[in-house]
Write a protein that holds these residues in place. Sequence first.
Motif, short mmCIF file in Angstrom:
data_model
loop_
_atom_site.label_atom_id
_atom_site.label_comp_id
_atom_site.label_asym_id
_atom_site.label_seq_id
_atom_site.Cartn_x
_atom_site.Cartn_y
_atom_site.Cartn_z
N ALA A 70 1.37 6.58 -6.87
CA ALA A 70 0.20 7.35 -7.30
C ALA A 70 0.38 8.84 -6.98
N ARG A 71 0.91 9.12 -5.82
CA ARG A 71 1.09 10.52 -5.41
C ARG A 71 2.04 11.23 -6.36
N GLY A 72 3.13 10.57 -6.72
CA GLY A 72 4.09 11.19 -7.62
C GLY A 72 3.53 11.36 -9.02
N LEU A 73 2.82 10.36 -9.51
CA LEU A 73 2.31 10.42 -10.88
C LEU A 73 1.17 11.44 -11.01
N VAL B 128 -5.58 13.85 -16.44
CA VAL B 128 -4.59 12.76 -16.47
C VAL B 128 -4.91 11.88 -17.66
N SER B 129 -3.96 11.70 -18.56
CA SER B 129 -4.24 10.93 -19.76
C SER B 129 -4.54 9.48 -19.41
N TRP B 130 -5.49 8.89 -20.14
CA TRP B 130 -5.84 7.49 -19.87
C TRP B 130 -4.68 6.57 -20.20
N LYS B 131 -3.82 6.98 -21.11
CA LYS B 131 -2.62 6.20 -21.43
C LYS B 131 -1.71 6.12 -20.21
N THR B 132 -1.54 7.22 -19.53
CA THR B 132 -0.71 7.25 -18.32
C THR B 132 -1.27 6.33 -17.25
N VAL B 133 -2.59 6.41 -17.06
CA VAL B 133 -3.27 5.58 -16.07
C VAL B 133 -3.12 4.11 -16.41
N HIS C 80 0.83 -1.20 0.00
CA HIS C 80 0.00 0.00 0.00
C HIS C 80 0.86 1.26 0.00
N ASP C 81 1.93 1.24 0.77
CA ASP C 81 2.82 2.40 0.82
C ASP C 81 3.47 2.65 -0.53
N GLU C 82 3.89 1.59 -1.19
CA GLU C 82 4.51 1.73 -2.52
C GLU C 82 3.50 2.24 -3.54
N LEU C 83 2.29 1.68 -3.48
CA LEU C 83 1.23 2.11 -4.40
C LEU C 83 0.88 3.57 -4.16
N ARG C 84 0.79 3.95 -2.90
CA ARG C 84 0.47 5.34 -2.54
C ARG C 84 1.55 6.29 -3.03
N SER C 85 2.80 5.91 -2.84
CA SER C 85 3.91 6.77 -3.26
C SER C 85 3.93 6.94 -4.78
N ALA D 289 -8.88 1.54 -2.69
CA ALA D 289 -9.09 2.70 -1.82
C ALA D 289 -7.84 3.58 -1.73
N VAL D 290 -6.67 2.97 -1.83
CA VAL D 290 -5.43 3.75 -1.82
C VAL D 290 -5.41 4.72 -3.00
N LEU D 291 -5.75 4.22 -4.19
CA LEU D 291 -5.76 5.08 -5.37
C LEU D 291 -6.88 6.12 -5.30
#
Length: 343
Positions: free
Chosen positions: A15-18, A27-32, A8-13, A57-59
């Motif tokens: 997502a936050r950066g991106l 946010v482009s759908w390609k990026t997502v 979860h921490d890695e996913l959160r980090s 929920a993290v995202l």
Amino acid sequence: MTDFTEFHDELRSLARGLLAKSAGEPVSWKTVTEAGWPGLAAPPEFDGAGAGFAEVAVLLGEAGRAAAVTALPTVLALSVPALAAATADDLRDNIFRETVTGRTLPVLVLDAGEADNAFALDDSPAGPVVTGSADFVLDAPAADLLLVPIPAREELVAVVPDAAGLTITPTPLVDATRSAARVSADRVAAHAVWHFPDQDALRARAAVAVACDSLGSAEAMLAATVAYVRVREQFGRPVGSFQAVKHACADMLVQVTVAGHLVGAAVRAIDEGSADSAIAASRAKSYATSAAVRVAGAALQLHGGFGYTWDSGIHVHLKRATLNRALYGSPAAHRKKLAARYH
């Protein structure tokens, strides 16, 4: 719910950066898609990660923190679970794979207001046709495919946006980070029809998704405010050293903390399929969305004159939080549900 704290921490980090890079732009759908997020909760047989609602929920929280302009929350919280619950066939499986790879952006047609969907499925010589409307459907303008639940028949109907008889009328919003539309169908040919039981869980899931978004937004406003009052000076000292400002920040922290506990409990209830998930959802939705509006309002005041400028960005969160409060049942409506348990 399995404890995947490190993941979860890695996913959160990530997502936050991106999401921070979008800086208010869509946010482009390609990026997502390249990040693998549409397939986060999709089963492995469709090249998904097979994660649960806790990971989703993290995202959702990070989308709220960034006030991200994206249909990802709708796809993650509603479209993917709807496809997963629908009876499998070749067409559903193909749509599922295209969703995971980003070639299709499906949107579940669920009225985000107080009203329930009013769609019916009828037989015709040319095949099944859909009639009805939903007044406020999030991300409908961005959809490549619309998924329409028919509660009376426990079915899910796929409809293409350019089908004859289908009208998607965009709804003007003060919140510029969101899109919504009125979806109206006048005997629209069904692209596919699947058996789709247990539709009542959709609104609870949608309510918790909005609560996650609101919690992320409130956390962002608290962090921004604390950082600002530490460096902003008046009378030769940081304004954060004044007792009144300390009290205001402490009150924001209490609200964010309580909201976090309620949202966490609701996420666990949905992730575990608890019988009390609807109750937990109402608790989280009623409190977290109201708290986010209060926290954003306090942030506006504590930033002083700068808070009222366009550059502060606080107005973005305040508008988003205000819309969140009304989505999928107002706080008053959810409190009414909770109160009904004691009659």
